[in-house]
Design a protein around this motif. Structure first.
Motif, PDB file in Angstrom:
ATOM      1  N   PRO A   1      56.425  43.709  32.449  1.00 36.25           N
ATOM      2  CA  PRO A   1      54.978  43.920  32.458  1.00 36.25           C
ATOM      3  C   PRO A   1      54.529  44.648  31.188  1.00 36.25           C
ATOM      4  N   GLU A   2      53.552  44.089  30.528  1.00 37.15           N
ATOM      5  CA  GLU A   2      53.035  44.675  29.293  1.00 37.15           C
ATOM      6  C   GLU A   2      52.082  45.837  29.640  1.00 37.15           C
TER       7      GLU A   2
ATOM      8  N   ILE B   1      32.282  47.208  42.014  1.00 39.94           N
ATOM      9  CA  ILE B   1      31.032  46.425  42.017  1.00 39.94           C
ATOM     10  C   ILE B   1      30.883  45.679  43.336  1.00 39.94           C
ATOM     11  N   LEU B   2      31.963  45.000  43.720  1.00 37.34           N
ATOM     12  CA  LEU B   2      31.868  44.186  44.941  1.00 37.34           C
ATOM     13  C   LEU B   2      31.727  45.067  46.174  1.00 37.34           C
TER      14      LEU B   2
ATOM     15  N   LEU C   1      35.891  45.724  39.262  1.00 41.19           N
ATOM     16  CA  LEU C   1      35.493  44.593  40.118  1.00 41.19           C
ATOM     17  C   LEU C   1      35.382  45.042  41.570  1.00 41.19           C
ATOM     18  N   PHE C   2      36.392  45.798  42.008  1.00 39.09           N
ATOM     19  CA  PHE C   2      36.397  46.290  43.385  1.00 39.09           C
ATOM     20  C   PHE C   2      35.166  47.170  43.620  1.00 39.09           C
TER      21      PHE C   2
ATOM     22  N   VAL D   1      39.944  46.741  35.040  1.00 36.05           N
ATOM     23  CA  VAL D   1      39.067  45.628  35.410  1.00 36.05           C
ATOM     24  C   VAL D   1      39.046  45.438  36.922  1.00 36.05           C
ATOM     25  N   PHE D   2      40.227  45.542  37.531  1.00 33.94           N
ATOM     26  CA  PHE D   2      40.276  45.315  38.976  1.00 33.94           C
ATOM     27  C   PHE D   2      39.529  46.416  39.721  1.00 33.94           C
TER      28      PHE D   2
ATOM     29  N   GLY E   1      49.688  47.298  28.045  1.00 32.95           N
ATOM     30  CA  GLY E   1      48.269  47.062  27.750  1.00 32.95           C
ATOM     31  C   GLY E   1      47.608  46.225  28.822  1.00 32.95           C
ATOM     32  N   LEU E   2      48.320  45.208  29.276  1.00 29.22           N
ATOM     33  CA  LEU E   2      47.766  44.322  30.295  1.00 29.22           C
ATOM     34  C   LEU E   2      47.644  45.059  31.633  1.00 29.22           C
ATOM     35  N   VAL E   3      48.650  45.882  31.923  1.00 30.99           N
ATOM     36  CA  VAL E   3      48.590  46.686  33.155  1.00 30.99           C
ATOM     37  C   VAL E   3      47.352  47.574  33.116  1.00 30.99           C
ATOM     38  N   PHE E   4      47.167  48.218  31.987  1.00 30.54           N
ATOM     39  CA  PHE E   4      46.014  49.103  31.821  1.00 30.54           C
ATOM     40  C   PHE E   4      44.708  48.342  32.053  1.00 30.54           C
ATOM     41  N   TRP E   5      44.556  47.221  31.346  1.00 34.99           N
ATOM     42  CA  TRP E   5      43.308  46.463  31.475  1.00 34.99           C
ATOM     43  C   TRP E   5      43.115  45.919  32.871  1.00 34.99           C
ATOM     44  N   MET E   6      44.218  45.417  33.447  1.00 36.24           N
ATOM     45  CA  MET E   6      44.141  44.871  34.800  1.00 36.24           C
ATOM     46  C   MET E   6      43.674  45.947  35.759  1.00 36.24           C
ATOM     47  N   PHE E   7      44.239  47.141  35.599  1.00 35.21           N
ATOM     48  CA  PHE E   7      43.879  48.233  36.492  1.00 35.21           C
ATOM     49  C   PHE E   7      42.391  48.552  36.361  1.00 35.21           C
TER      50      PHE E   7
END
Lengths: 165, 357
Positions: free
Chosen positions: A6-7, A24-25, A21-22, A17-18, A9-15
């Motif tokens: 797992p990269e 907002i929804l 998103l959570f 963003v998710f 940077g991607l983990v950071f962004w995913m966290f």
């Protein structure tokens, strides 16, 4: 193997963003949607319940109507029967009354006939006895001219009396 | 008539897919001498990139911002187009296999040492992530608007389909497992996870920009999702749940001198989210990989037997990969459903109440 690492940077962004998103929804979308979905489910349940109740009440009223109709038919029959009975009774009564009346009339007629017969008989008897007396008087007047004849007649009369007794 | 149109559509799709696949693999034979490397090509399509291919072209890329922190703590932000063709920018370049960081941004220290900087670049996957979020919002907010305008009236069309999907997950999975009260409490997280996974699975299957990133087939994404479920399970776990982990109702010898059962239970706490993570990752990545392998066959056979063989293989491969795509579409839904359902079950297992007579 890059694919299985797992990269960061991607983990950071995913966290990030998710979570956004959570947030907002969860704030704007899900409460409305869940509330409405639940409300709709309730509405449908109520609708079904209502329809069932309506169906039951319809059946009930149909049964009631049928019962009322049956009762009415029964009543009609009873009334007809009663009327027929009454008619028969009335006819019977009338017949009886007529018979009685007729009997009375015939009785009265019979009585009067009897009476007039008796009267006529009485009159007739009187007349006959009158005639007999007159005849007898005449005969006696004629017969009593001779003694033997007189004696014969007396004898004869006496015999007759004896025979009668 | 209908049958014919379906046939025509299928053939068109196969031809289109074949054309697309040839376009996708186009770059592998710019150089007529270079041999087609199936493994490299396949992994190249599965991993993350710093730029996004323009549809049907391998020479053009949509540049994405690179955000890196160098060894001294300074932040650098520039577009990935600066690093194309091995160029160096602000001391950074794309690493090669010799560096040990193949395809990743690397920095070079003044003494010539190559290092990996802290890298929070907007890569292809991060961009796809943002697009997925937008698509999820575009799916759900029309439904919200419909409800606000029309009350409990039932929506039609796509909005109706979204509602049906939501009801399916909410009523059949969440409420039936957690019950109405707790279901409503955890539904926002579970539904968000479902929609995120479902949309990104489907977007991953669409091969061209703005979709086509292998998002849920990336361990980082599934790891974060699994961690979120792990947090939801353990933060909201009841006392009884923790008691059953550390002091379960088993014979004394299983937990007193040697804490065998507590050990197993604690192990289980971690294996559950790991299973979630690996399942989603493996399924989605596997689906992509099978399609890629089937398409690679065309080029492998072409190298072996020339164009005629490749032509025959194309029809076969594209047919098979189309079939795989259809299965993957199903798998997209199934995996999103399974993730949501298992998360719900794990949450409900942590919601045990004390029930002794």
């Amino acid at each position: 193997m890059e694919l299985f690492m797992p990269e960061a940077g991607l983990v950071f962004w995913m966290f990030v963003v998710f979570v956004v998103l959570f947030a907002i929804l969860a704030k704007f979308a899900w409460p409305v949607i869940i509330k409405m979905v639940d409300e709709r489910a309730d509405l449908i349940d109520k609708g079904v319940e209502y329809a069932e109740a309506a169906k039951a009440s319809l059946e009930n009223s149909e049964n009631q109507a049928r019962a009322i109709l049956a009762e009415a038919n029964q009543r009609q029959l009873e009334i007809l029967q009663e009327a027929a009975q009454m008619k028969a009774q009335i006819i019977e009564e009338a017949k009886k009354a007529a018979a009685e009346e007729a009997k009375k009339l015939t009785d009265a007629a019979a009585i009067s006939i009897e009476q007039s017969r008796k009267e006529a008989e009485l009159q007739f008897r009187q007349e006959v006895s009158q005639f007999a007396l007159t005849i007898a008087e005449n005969i006696i007047r004629k017969e009593l001219a001779g003694d033997t004849a007189q004696a014969e007649i007396v004898e004869q009369l006496l015999n007759e009396l004896e025979h009668k007794n | 008539m209908k049958k014919h149109s379906i046939l025509i559509i299928s053939i068109t799709l196969i031809v289109l897919a074949a054309a697309t696949s040839i376009a996708l693999f186009d770059h592998t034979h710019h150089d007529e001498n270079a041999r087609f490397n199936a493994k490299e090509t396949i992994f190249d399509h599965l991993v993350d990139h710093y730029s996004w291919e323009v549809p049907f072209s391998h020479s053009h890329h949509i540049p994405l911002p690179i955000i890196v922190q160098d060894y001294e703590g300074g932040w650098h932000c520039f577009m990935s187009s600066r690093l194309s063709h091995g160029e160096m920018h602000e001391g950074f370049r794309i690493g090669t296999e010799e560096d040990g960081f193949d395809g990743k941004v690397v920095g070079t220290k003044p003494n010539g040492e190559v290092y990996r900087p802290l890298d929070i670049s907007i890569t292809k996957n991060v961009a796809a992530l943002l697009i997925t979020v937008i698509v999820v919002c575009l799916c759900l907010f029309p439904l919200v608007r419909w409800y606000k305008n029309n009350g409990t009236k039932s929506p039609r069309g796509i909005v109706g389909a979204i509602e049906m999907l939501t009801c399916m997950i909410y009523d059949d999975v969440i409420k039936s497992i957690l019950g109405p009260v707790k279901g409503a409490r955890f539904a926002p997280y579970l539904l968000t996870a479902f929609y995120f996974i479902f949309i990104s699975n489907l977007m991953g299957l669409m091969v061209i920009f703005p979709a086509g990133a292998n998002l849920t087939g990336n361990l980082a994404i599934t790891m974060v999702l699994a961690i979120c479920t792990f947090l939801a399970v353990n933060i909201f776990g009841t006392k009884e749940y923790w008691k059953e982990i550390f002091w379960p109702d088993v014979p004394m010898f299983l937990k007193c001198p040697l804490p065998i059962m507590p050990f197993i239970e604690i192990f289980g706490v971690f294996t559950k989210p790991i299973a979630l993570m690996v399942r989603l990752f493996a399924n989605m990545m596997g689906g992509h990989m099978i399609v890629l392998v089937l398409l690679s066959l065309i080029f492998i056979f072409k190298e072996m037997g020339g164009v005629a063989v490749a032509g025959g293989t194309t029809v076969l491969s594209v047919g098979f990969s189309l079939f795989m795509y259809i299965i993957d579409t199903l798998v997209s839904y199934i995996q999103a459903y399974v993730f949501t359902m298992l998360s719900t079950i794990f949450i409900s297992l942590a919601q045990v109440e004390h029930h002794h007579e």
